[in-house]
Design an enzyme around this catalytic site. Sequence first.
Site, PDB file in Angstrom:
ATOM      1  N   ASP A  55      50.270  19.319  52.633  1.00  0.00           N
ATOM      2  CA  ASP A  55      50.882  18.320  51.754  1.00  0.00           C
ATOM      3  C   ASP A  55      52.371  18.107  52.061  1.00  0.00           C
ATOM      4  OD1 ASP A  55      50.969  16.478  49.740  1.00  0.00           O
ATOM      5  OD2 ASP A  55      51.035  17.941  48.114  1.00  0.00           O
TER       6      ASP A  55
ATOM      7  N   ASN B  66      41.496  10.036  49.139  1.00  0.00           N
ATOM      8  CA  ASN B  66      42.546   9.450  49.990  1.00  0.00           C
ATOM      9  C   ASN B  66      42.250   8.020  50.462  1.00  0.00           C
ATOM     10  OD1 ASN B  66      43.551  12.602  51.530  1.00  0.00           O
ATOM     11  ND2 ASN B  66      44.461  11.506  49.811  1.00  0.00           N
TER      12      ASN B  66
HETATM   13  C1  FPP Z   1      49.088  14.956  52.495  1.00  0.00           C
HETATM   14  O1  FPP Z   1      50.441  14.576  52.474  1.00  0.00           O
HETATM   15  C2  FPP Z   1      48.539  14.748  53.822  1.00  0.00           C
HETATM   16  C3  FPP Z   1      47.462  13.960  54.114  1.00  0.00           C
HETATM   17  C4  FPP Z   1      46.698  13.227  53.086  1.00  0.00           C
HETATM   18  C5  FPP Z   1      46.989  13.758  55.527  1.00  0.00           C
HETATM   19  C6  FPP Z   1      47.009  14.962  56.406  1.00  0.00           C
HETATM   20  C7  FPP Z   1      46.701  14.535  57.796  1.00  0.00           C
HETATM   21  C8  FPP Z   1      47.279  15.012  58.912  1.00  0.00           C
HETATM   22  C9  FPP Z   1      48.249  16.131  58.926  1.00  0.00           C
HETATM   23  C10 FPP Z   1      46.996  14.397  60.257  1.00  0.00           C
HETATM   24  C11 FPP Z   1      45.678  14.643  60.899  1.00  0.00           C
HETATM   25  C12 FPP Z   1      45.173  16.037  60.874  1.00  0.00           C
HETATM   26  C13 FPP Z   1      44.758  16.790  61.923  1.00  0.00           C
HETATM   27  C14 FPP Z   1      44.021  18.060  61.624  1.00  0.00           C
HETATM   28  C15 FPP Z   1      44.995  16.471  63.352  1.00  0.00           C
HETATM   29  P1  FPP Z   1      50.877  13.320  51.603  1.00  0.00           P
HETATM   30  O2  FPP Z   1      50.712  12.096  52.430  1.00  0.00           O
HETATM   31  O3  FPP Z   1      50.088  13.309  50.321  1.00  0.00           O
HETATM   32  O4  FPP Z   1      52.386  13.621  51.333  1.00  0.00           O
HETATM   33  P2  FPP Z   1      53.237  13.222  50.037  1.00  0.00           P
HETATM   34  O5  FPP Z   1      52.653  13.984  48.892  1.00  0.00           O
HETATM   35  O6  FPP Z   1      54.615  13.662  50.395  1.00  0.00           O
HETATM   36  O7  FPP Z   1      53.114  11.744  49.887  1.00  0.00           O
END
Ligand code: FPP
Length: 250
Positions: free
Chosen positions: A27, A75
Amino acid sequence: MANELSGKLAGQVDKSRLPRHIAIIMDGNGRWATKRGLPRTAGHKAGAETFRKIATYCKNLGVQYLTVYAFSTENWKRSETEVGAIMALLKKYLLEAIDSMEKDSIRLKFFGDMTPITPELRALARETDGITKHLDRRDFQANICLNYGGRDEILRAARRFAADCAAGIRKPEDLDEAGFSGYLDSAGIPDPELIIRPSGELRLSNFLLWQSAYSEFYCTDTLWPDFDEGEINRAVAAYQKRDRRFGGVK
Ligand code: FPP
């Protein structure tokens, strides 16, 4: 290169008592990007690099399973651009993984309902599954949660169990916890001893609801793209200080 410790606080980790399975809610990518005046997608790109670094570190340390939350059943509510960027990063990672899994002895598995995922990504996931199946079960395994929700996983398992009952293969009265676990995406994988959530949020967000029954939680304010080996050491050292009683007394 097994049991290789590096980074800050390496000395505080007892290599003989490592968690076998670590799970991480990756996150904070969006906030990391916004803080730098970048689009949210830049945060996911940096987050994917962090995943690569942390998976390599966990493998070298001797942790057997690493499960990461890459995309939840919720998501899809994000913009098409953001969803597309995450899927593109997964595709890039899978293409690279297919080339290196055998050489690096890394197994890769997906948790989640792959039905709404593009046929191209599904085919890549099937390919990595095929490689995983013929690698040694003791090799390091990364589990990527994609279109994953803990409630959805339990529902899908319950449906499959009900179908087996209707087909006369199983009896409802014979179902126990171990038997039900066998219907989950995580079948055959031990529950995570340690769940890490970066970015200062203190909730489970539908992650591994069944498997987390007795997991130890570790939360840190660090945003996922800034997460490093020292953070893993800190989380493992904190885990090793916990008094795990599993509902009993010592
Ligand atoms: C949460 O942060 C993250 C996600 C919903 C996406 C995670 C995806 C990756 C790291 C890329 C692909 C993965 C791999 C295994 C290659 P957020 O967007 O909710 O952050 P925020 O809370 O700060 O908005």
